[in-house]
Design a protein around this motif. Structure first.
Motif: not given
Length: 281
Positions: A227-231
């Protein structure tokens, strides 16, 4: 919160970074394995060979050491070597790279095995897609349509004032108002197209990059295990604000995604995003 922050950091570039962003998908695993375990060794060997040849030429064939240069203009053995050797090097590079490309281009069916962190003969089984998203590039923002649930929205980069006010912990020029939300450990099929000019949908931590072409659907996929934010960013020159149409993918737990989807598909995207952020924090 520390775990979430760490995952977020993994999905973006950092100052002084050398090398790839950490991988969170089978595709990026194979890209890194190919680069680190084969390509870098080949590149290093070529650089050293060329360096040695340059040193030999400089030392042995300068004007002082070799005042009377040879007039030889042809050497069959040398010409055969410098033709055949690069061909062999290209074969060594090409064979495993075809496997990496095949993994990127082939959407999982639940049976095919993928390379993962191997160069040859991977045994990673990826489940077939359960979520299909259409990503449309516009000048200069992205639109996302959840095909199975029949709702869509746009994602626009936050300016510095908006970022400082709403998402101060997210990176400049990468933070957006509405992230693309997907569940963890789920295979996502992404259909990529454009509404005006050429764009490209690219997320480094996922190992995906595909052109967005008007009137055509290109296809890619990913299965994020953390999980997390991936740019990412548009990677095709598309006009004056090409540098300002980032991609932000928020990977969440399945129950969080289900709650977000239920609210967002009913038209309350802002409320769905707020509830999602509250559950993560």
């Amino acid at each position: 919160m520390p775990a979430a922050a760490s995952a977020q950091q993994a999905g973006q570039p950092v100052p002084g970074q050398i090398g790839f962003q950490p991988s969170v998908t089978p595709i990026m695993d194979s890209v890194i394995a190919f680069h680190d375990n084969l390509l870098m060794w080949v590149i290093t060997a070529i650089v050293l060979v060329v360096l040695v040849l340059l040193i030999v030429v400089i030392v042995r064939f300068n004007q002082n050491a070799n005042p009377t240069p040879s007039k030889v203009t042809h050497n069959t053995l040398v010409e055969v070597v410098w033709t055949v050797f690069p061909v062999l090097v290209l074969f060594v590079i090409a064979i495993p790279s075809f496997g990496v490309l095949a993994d990127q281009e082939t959407v999982p069916d639940g049976e095919r095995t993928y390379l993962g962190a191997q160069i040859f003969g991977g045994e990673v089984v990826v489940p077939e897609p359960t979520l299909t998203i259409k990503a449309t590039g516009y000048q200069w923002y992205w639109g996302y349509e959840y095909m199975d649930d029949e709702f869509d929205y746009v994602s626009i980069m936050l300016n510095e004032e908006q970022r400082a006010a709403n998402k101060p912990d997210q990176p400049r020029l990468l933070a957006v108002d509405n992230e693309l939300v997907v569940p963890v450990n789920t295979t996502v099929r992404v259909l990529v197209t454009a509404a005006d000019v050429l764009h490209a949908f690219a997320v480094p931590s996922f190992g995906i990059k595909v052109d967005a072409v008007t009137s055509r659907n290109n296809e890619t996929w990913f299965n994020a295990r953390e999980t997390g934010i991936y740019y990412g960013q548009c990677s095709e020159l598309c006009g004056k604000d090409h540098a300002f149409m980032p991609i932000a993918v928020r990977v969440v737990e399945q129950d969080q995604y289900d709650a977000w989807l239920a609210a967002a598909s009913e038209g309350d995207l802002a409320g769905a995003n707020a509830t999602l952020l509250a559950s993560i924090e």
